[in-house]
Design an enzyme around this catalytic site. Structure first.
Site, PDB file in Angstrom:
ATOM      1  N   PRO A   9       0.842  -1.211   0.000  1.00 10.14           N
ATOM      2  CG  PRO A   9      -0.624  -1.523   1.775  1.00 10.14           C
ATOM      3  CD  PRO A   9       0.671  -2.011   1.209  1.00 10.14           C
ATOM      4  CD  GLU A  10       4.190   2.803  -2.500  1.00  9.25           C
ATOM      5  OE1 GLU A  10       4.433   3.812  -1.795  1.00  9.25           O
ATOM      6  OE2 GLU A  10       5.034   1.933  -2.740  1.00  9.25           O
ATOM      7  CG  HIS A  69      -3.400 -14.171   6.487  1.00  8.05           C
ATOM      8  ND1 HIS A  69      -2.269 -14.573   7.170  1.00  8.05           N
ATOM      9  CD2 HIS A  69      -3.500 -15.003   5.420  1.00  8.05           C
ATOM     10  CE1 HIS A  69      -1.701 -15.580   6.539  1.00  8.05           C
ATOM     11  NE2 HIS A  69      -2.431 -15.867   5.467  1.00  8.05           N
ATOM     12  NE  ARG A 129       5.466 -10.094   2.529  1.00  9.78           N
ATOM     13  CZ  ARG A 129       6.359  -9.540   1.736  1.00  9.78           C
ATOM     14  NH1 ARG A 129       5.976  -8.907   0.653  1.00  9.78           N
ATOM     15  NH2 ARG A 129       7.641  -9.608   2.022  1.00  9.78           N
TER      16      ARG A 129
END
Ligand SMILES: [Zn+2]
Length: 272
Positions: free
Chosen positions: A2-3, A92, A111
């Protein structure tokens, strides 16, 4: 990953569901993110009113009246809005924030590089945030500021604009694309870029980021955000990921080099 645009869209997406609501509880399933999520959130948060949501760099700041939740999406984090707890959490889905009208904000992060932090000091003074440069979309990020910042820097212009202490939130895609639009080779020494070119570079950074935010924003009607891999930020890039293809402007073959372990793409004719 994500930017800044994805984080801004996420912030805009959760804002109407959280602002003014009272937190009922937080369900923590896995505490092991980049830093352990504090267990005490289970007792601190219930009853607190969410005053506002803000973004600084890639951090989402939730003002809970007596303190702030700081959320970072890490490499693969995403927040979704659920209207009831009917949907069973997946592997997750690490935490759920429940607010008073039964809305649930669910955090997913395969992650586990994201973060959920509680702070009672102003988040702008928090150690993760206090040293950061200006927001790229703020007026403070302008030609004279950047010129002063770079005049003693002989490393490449691309590494400088990706440095969070120069300006926050310009990730690899946006750095590559903005340098193309400004006609600047990524390897150019930062202190050799003229003021007019810096002006073009700043305009390009702002335009590229705004366009990405708008592209994401248009998908917000059905707010169900956002896994880092969703397609709706996929835009037509001028150079990013286009090594060996021809330049959309001049048809020269796009080249790629590695700078600071990140791939850099440029047109040898359009970018000097
Ligand atoms: Zn070209």
């Amino acid at each position: 990953m994500p930017e800044l645009p994805e984080v801004e869209i996420t912030k805009q997406g959760i804002e109407p569901f959280l602002t003014g609501q009272t937190i009922e509880k937080i369900v923590l399933r896995n505490l092991q993110l980049r830093w352990p999520i504090p267990r005490k959130l289970r007792t601190i948060l219930p009853g607190l009113k969410i005053a506002s949501i803000a973004r600084r760099a890639k951090y989402i700041l939730i003002d809970c009246s007596t303190g702030w939740l700081i959320i970072h999406l890490g490499m693969s984090g995403s927040l979704r809005v659920l209207s009831s707890s009917n949907e069973a959490p997946a592997k997750h889905d690490h935490y759920d924030l429940h607010v008073s009208d039964n809305t649930i904000i669910r955090y997913r992060d395969p992650r586990k590089f994201g973060a959920l932090i509680w702070t009672t000091i102003n988040p702008n003074n928090h150690r993760l945030i206090s040293h950061l440069g200006p927001e790229p979309l703020d007026d403070e990020f302008n030609r004279d500021f950047l010129y002063q910042k770079l005049r003693t820097k002989s490393s490449s212009i691309k590494l400088q604009i990706m440095n969070n202490q120069v300006v926050t939130g310009v990730g690899n895609i946006y750095a590559n694309e903005s340098l193309f639009h400004a006609g600047i080779r990524p390897t150019r020494r930062a202190n050799e870029v003229s003021r007019p070119k810096l002006e073009r570079l700043i305009a390009a950074i702002k335009k590229t980021l705004k366009r990405a935010i708008q592209a994401g924003g248009s998908s917000l009607q059905d707010f169900y955000l956002t896994d880092g891999s969703t397609g709706y930020f996929q835009q037509e890039y001028m150079v990013y990921g286009r090594e060996g293809e021809s330049c959309h402007k001049c048809e020269t073959t796009i080249k790629s080099i590695t700078l600071g372990q990140r791939s850099s793409f440029y047109c040898p004719k359009c970018q000097k």
